[in-house]
Design a protein around this motif. Structure first.
Motif, PDB file in Angstrom:
ATOM      1  N   GLY A   4      -1.911  -5.569   9.483  1.00 33.66           N
ATOM      2  CA  GLY A   4      -1.171  -5.645   8.239  1.00 33.66           C
ATOM      3  C   GLY A   4      -0.940  -4.298   7.597  1.00 33.66           C
ATOM      4  N   ILE A   7       2.013  -2.524   9.064  1.00 33.95           N
ATOM      5  CA  ILE A   7       3.270  -3.146   8.637  1.00 33.95           C
ATOM      6  C   ILE A   7       3.590  -2.721   7.210  1.00 33.95           C
ATOM      7  CG2 ILE A   7       4.430  -5.334   8.158  1.00 33.95           C
ATOM      8  CD1 ILE A   7       2.737  -6.571  10.379  1.00 33.95           C
ATOM      9  N   VAL A   8       2.585  -2.701   6.356  1.00 32.38           N
ATOM     10  CA  VAL A   8       2.788  -2.254   4.971  1.00 32.38           C
ATOM     11  C   VAL A   8       3.339  -0.837   4.950  1.00 32.38           C
ATOM     12  CG1 VAL A   8       1.640  -1.638   2.810  1.00 32.38           C
ATOM     13  CG2 VAL A   8       1.063  -3.783   3.968  1.00 32.38           C
ATOM     14  N   LEU A  11       6.994  -0.824   6.112  1.00 34.11           N
ATOM     15  CA  LEU A  11       7.892  -1.371   5.091  1.00 34.11           C
ATOM     16  C   LEU A  11       8.021  -0.422   3.906  1.00 34.11           C
ATOM     17  CD1 LEU A  11       6.783  -5.131   5.097  1.00 34.11           C
ATOM     18  CD2 LEU A  11       8.812  -4.136   6.163  1.00 34.11           C
ATOM     19  N   GLU A  20       3.357  -4.787   0.328  1.00 38.56           N
ATOM     20  CA  GLU A  20       2.167  -5.588   0.624  1.00 38.56           C
ATOM     21  C   GLU A  20       2.489  -7.072   0.657  1.00 38.56           C
ATOM     22  OE1 GLU A  20       2.358  -3.245  -1.647  1.00 38.56           O
ATOM     23  OE2 GLU A  20       0.846  -1.719  -1.126  1.00 38.56           O
ATOM     24  N   ALA A  23       4.691  -7.862   3.727  1.00 35.17           N
ATOM     25  CA  ALA A  23       3.915  -7.843   4.974  1.00 35.17           C
ATOM     26  C   ALA A  23       3.133  -9.137   5.139  1.00 35.17           C
ATOM     27  CB  ALA A  23       2.975  -6.642   4.978  1.00 35.17           C
ATOM     28  N   VAL A  40       9.935  -7.484  11.383  1.00 31.44           N
ATOM     29  CA  VAL A  40       9.716  -6.214  10.682  1.00 31.44           C
ATOM     30  C   VAL A  40      10.905  -5.284  10.903  1.00 31.44           C
ATOM     31  CG1 VAL A  40       8.281  -4.143  10.579  1.00 31.44           C
ATOM     32  CG2 VAL A  40       7.204  -6.401  10.732  1.00 31.44           C
TER      33      VAL A  40
END
Length: 257
Positions: A4, A7-8, A11, A20, A23, A40
């Motif tokens: 995660g 991914i945060v 992004l 947040e 994600a 994503v």
């Protein structure tokens, strides 16, 4: 699946303000690592999160959203709540320029029951709206504003909801890429002054509203006075209401009894 935190970071680097939260939603929605990677990537490339997920949280309910359909804004919840304050259970409700249909669907939820009709000129929107409106017992029609409605509704509609496009044509190019590139122009462009569609909605409202019925229109703070004047021009008594926290402005027009 990717962590995660990575991914945060991805992004956030792409400019997602609520990285947040996004994600977390993408992680919950993806079934495989490859699917998550695709989602994503789509988000990084600017596809609206709601189009990726296939739903939007609107007025506390999860509503269906399809790609190529206007994504309802949080501020439009204010329009629904204003309508809910003046509508009664069992009211005849028409949602013009309904897009995904979430406005009428949410009002139906607030009222517990209503006779709901919705119209839109965009076939993709009509298909999406049916997924939100029909499970609530409503009907969706393809066509231009009132022309799409059954004629027997004339003179008996209690509430007309109208989140018609109100962005002036010259301002479209200044909108965020998410809107400009992924939402239909017909759902954004309100003409030279932004009021072209509102003007047509107001012009025929008195023909469809029941005595004492109301037209509830979302507009901008800058356009509110003009929106109010055009509703008055077509025989409606108006008032302007605003929510500063949501940056939401609504004009309420009532047909005099």
């Amino acid at each position: 699946m990717p962590e995660g935190s990575s991914i945060v970071s991805t992004l956030r680097s792409a400019g997602c303000v609520f990285a947040e939260d996004e994600a977390r939603l993408l992680l919950d929605a993806a079934h495989t690592p490859d699917e998550l990677d695709r989602m994503v990537e789509q988000r990084v490339n600017g596809l609206p999160l709601e189009h990726i997920l296939g739903w939007v949280d609107f007025c506390g309910s999860r509503m269906v959203i399809r790609r190529g359909v206007f994504v309802p804004r949080r501020r439009t919840e204010f329009l629904v709540r204003q309508a809910a304050m003046i509508a009664k259970p069992g009211a005849v409700v028409v949602d013009l320029c309904c897009g995904s249909g979430v406005i009428g669907a949410a009002l139906s939820d607030f009222l517990a029951s209503c006779e709901l009709y919705a119209t839109d000129i965009d076939p993709a929107a009509v298909d999406c709206a049916r997924r939100n409106v029909e499970p609530r017992g409503g009907r969706v029609f393809a066509g231009d504003l009132y022309h799409a409605l059954p004629r027997q509704l004339q003179g008996r509609v209690d509430i007309v909801l109208a989140n018609a496009p109100y962005v002036p044509t010259r301002a479209i190019g200044m909108m965020p890429p998410e809107a400009r590139l992924h939402e239909p122009l017909v759902a954004l462009d309100g003409g030279t002054d932004g009021l072209d569609v509102q003007r047509r909605v107001a012009e025929h409202a008195a023909d469809w509203l029941a005595p004492g019925g109301s037209l509830v229109v979302e507009t901008s703070a800058a356009q509110a006075s003009e929106t109010s004047l055009l509703l008055q021009h077509f025989g409606l008594a108006t008032r302007i209401v605003r929510d500063e926290d949501l940056d939401a402005t609504v004009v309420l027009g009532q047909l005099r009894r």
